[in-house]
Design an enzyme around this catalytic site. Structure first.
Site, PDB file in Angstrom:
ATOM      1  N   ASP A   5      -2.934   6.437  -6.502  1.00 37.67           N
ATOM      2  CA  ASP A   5      -3.251   5.587  -5.361  1.00 37.67           C
ATOM      3  C   ASP A   5      -3.437   4.127  -5.770  1.00 37.67           C
ATOM      4  OD1 ASP A   5      -4.105   4.486  -3.029  1.00 37.67           O
ATOM      5  OD2 ASP A   5      -5.845   5.786  -2.771  1.00 37.67           O
ATOM      6  N   ASP A  35       0.824  -1.206   0.000  1.00 35.82           N
ATOM      7  CA  ASP A  35       0.000   0.000   0.000  1.00 35.82           C
ATOM      8  C   ASP A  35       0.859   1.256   0.000  1.00 35.82           C
ATOM      9  OD1 ASP A  35      -2.100   1.734   0.139  1.00 35.82           O
ATOM     10  OD2 ASP A  35      -2.465   1.436   2.267  1.00 35.82           O
TER      11      ASP A  35
END
Ligand SMILES: *[C@@H]1O[C@H](CO)[C@@H](O)[C@H](O)[C@H]1NC(C)=O
Ligand SMILES: *[C@@H]1O[C@H](CO)[C@@H](O)[C@H](O)[C@H]1NC(C)=O
Ligand SMILES: *[C@@H]1O[C@H](CO)[C@@H](O)[C@H](O)[C@H]1NC(C)=O
Ligand SMILES: *[C@@H]1O[C@H](CO)[C@@H](O)[C@H](O)[C@H]1NC(C)=O
Ligand SMILES: *[C@@H]1O[C@H](CO)[C@@H](O)[C@H](O)[C@H]1NC(C)=O
Ligand SMILES: *[C@@H]1O[C@H](CO)[C@@H](O)[C@H](O)[C@H]1NC(C)=O
Ligand SMILES: *[C@@H]1O[C@H](CO)[C@@H](O)[C@H](O)[C@H]1NC(C)=O
Length: 489
Positions: free
Chosen positions: A281, A82
């Site tokens: 993202d 992430d």
């Protein structure tokens, strides 16, 4: 998994560097293949589309996993990668969620008692999530092995209590660590440790997500792979929040957006006068564009937003549509095939005898920030350069089997194979974090020709959540940033 020794070119190359045989003494690139898997619990929700953060949670589709080991001897763990969060944390055998034998097998469990290199770090590890989920426990340090390379004394969280069976590999800016949100000092993250231990030259990594249907992609810490994109990359400065001396999020400005058909006819949907900050993202499955733009695109592919599905539904046969959506950044355009926005809704196969797909572009909620998630990022090769606070971006080559890894050096302009746009737009963000950290609103331009005051200010409020994946869904971390952006063109 291997790391490679590379000859670092003395100047920005026009050709390619040579890959020399492996030599750990001077190898400065860590190569980490990752696997992609459909999130086990990916289901359309019946929620409406008004709350972007929640919507993203529900829309979590694909997860990216890296294998690492922690401790001596190494304990195998599989963690969700992430870039939108900044803490690494793992499960442990005694935790409330993993104490049953046979639980948490896929992700693995870290046991501090069997590692000779474990050390305790005082302090509370605590990440909370907007929907009430959390992970909390101790901090620890241990040797983390990744891509065949051992990194010593890496700080991470051990979750004793929590809601996930699998840990998270957060590699965003250190200023986004969960503790910083509570006023704690930041600690050196994995990427900094790699630099400190001279395993890579600078805090930079590149991600090749690759095709939706390809099983694997790759992260290179400290390097780029020129075999995976159409050279050159274009370097764009990251935006900063107003009053901040440093970037905290992977936000760049999106200067325009257009669509092209197979004949090359192009229709501009957003031009330079509407330059907006855009968050890159990997933690978001879909791409979130301004409502009017998303609506035009939705109509274009014949998708429909239906109350029973959380996202726009589209007949999967629309994959035959020929055309691209073109994302214009300073100095470069990333083209995404329309078909790459059409994603199987495997959870609802043949509902009403239709083969249902989702359209991977969704209208942003009021007060949220434009987010370029996986449906966009798969078509891009992206270098996240935290030292220079820059992104270098280029058109990916899907399924490329060619490999030509080059080291990223240190200092300014260290990323090889790049070009810089002659004119740079700097996005400045103003805002505050709910926990009380606030930023003043005075805006100054940080970079670029034609900086502050030379043009139009576009502003709007924004919610950015640094997120992490937990088990079946993507959850928003506490460090939600609410504020406004000012764009100087
Ligand atoms: C991670 O480890 C598992 C189990 O050993 C293996 O099946 C998988 O292929 C590995 N994934 C990658 C990306 O190396
Ligand atoms: C190892 O972890 C346990 C919890 O699982 C904790 O109680 C213990 O204090 C830790 N050991 C050390 C030496 O910190
Ligand atoms: C962790 O943080 C949350 C949210 O701030 C708080 O409600 C919770 O009590 C904290 N947990 C611990 C163990 O301190
Ligand atoms: C890439 O490989 C996958 C899996 O083999 C395949 O489904 C996909 O069509 C390929 N993509 C391209 C652009 O060739
Ligand atoms: C940019 O778009 C706006 C509104 O869509 C339009 O009024 C303007 O003429 C466009 N500017 C250029 C240079 O095309
Ligand atoms: C989906 O598209 C296919 C191919 O064009 C068509 O045969 C089918 O009827 C469509 N389904 C619906 C529900 O529109
Ligand atoms: C844009 O905003 C900045 C800071 O708020 C201000 O100083 C500047 O004059 C504005 N520029 C324009 C063109 O409105």
């Amino acid at each position: 998994m291997r790391s490679w020794l590379l000859v670092f070119p003395l100047f920005i190359p026009t050709g390619f560097s040579t890959i020399v045989t492996r030599d750990d003494e001077i190898s400065k690139v860590i190569r980490v293949p990752f696997s992609k898997e459909r999130a086990p619990g990916f289901k359309p929700s019946k929620r409406d589309n008004t709350r972007t953060a929640l919507q993203k949670i529900d829309n979590k589709d694909f997860l990216f996993y890296a294998n690492i080991t922690l401790g001596t001897p190494g304990q195998n763990l599989r963690l969700h990668i992430d870039t939108g969060s900044s803490d690494i944390w793992v499960e442990t055998p005694g935790s409330s969620i993993c104490k049953d034998p046979g639980s948490c097998e896929t992700g693995g469990k870290y046991d501090n008692t069997t590692s000779s290199t474990y050390s305790y770090v005082p302090g509370l590890f605590n990440i909370s999530y907007v929907d009430g989920q959390f992970a909390t426990g101790d901090y620890a340090k241990d040797t983390l092995q990744i891509g065949g390379v051992g990194v010593k004394d890496v700080q991470f969280g051990i979750a004793y209590e929590g809601t996930s069976q699998e840990g998270i590999f957060g590699i965003g800016f250190e200023s986004r660590q969960s503790g910083v949100g509570r006023g704690e000092k930041q600690y050196p993250g994995l990427v900094s440790q790699m630099v400190d231990q001279k395993l890579i030259n600078s805090r930079a990594y590149s991600i090749w997500l690759n095709d939706l249907n390809a099983a694997a992609g790759e992260i290179l810490f400290g390097g780029i792979d020129t075999g995976k994109f159409k050279a050159p990359l274009t370097t764009i400065p990251l935006s900063r929040r107003t009053g901040m001396n440093h970037a905290t999020d992977f936000i760049i400005s999106l200067r325009g957006l257009s669509v092209s058909n197979a004949n090359g006819d192009t229709q501009v949907l957003m031009n330079e006068s509407r330059t907006v900050p855009a968050l890159l993202d990997t933690g978001a499955s879909f791409t979130y564009l301004p409502k009017d733009i998303a609506a035009q695109l939705t109509e274009l592919v014949g998708a429909e937003t239906r109350s029973e599905y959380k996202g726009p539904a589209v007949n999967c046969s629309k994959r035959s549509l020929q055309g691209t959506v073109n994302f214009d950044f300073m100095g470069t355009t990333i083209r995404v095939d329309v078909r790459d926005f059409i994603i199987d809704a495997t959870d609802e196969p043949n509902k009403d005898n239709k083969v249902l797909c989702y359209f991977g572009i969704i209208g942003m909620a009021e007060g949220s920030v434009l987010t370029l998630g996986d449906t966009f990022l798969r078509s891009a090769y992206v270098v996240y350069d935290m030292d220079n606070e820059e992104i270098s971006i280029g058109q990916t080559i899907f399924n490329s089997t060619s490999t030509n890894i080059m080291e990223i050096g240190s200092g300014p302009s260290a990323v090889p194979s790049v070009t810089r746009p002659s004119r740079v737009v700097t996005v400045l963000a103003t805002g505050s974090i709910p926990n009380g950290v606030s930023f003043d609103a005075s805006a100054t331009s940080t970079d670029g020709v034609g900086g502050a005051g030379s043009g139009v200010n576009v502003s709007g409020s924004a919610t950015i959540s640094a997120r992490a994946y937990l088990s079946t869904c993507l959850l928003a971390m506490l460090s939600v940033f609410i504020g406004s952006f000012t764009v100087f063109v």
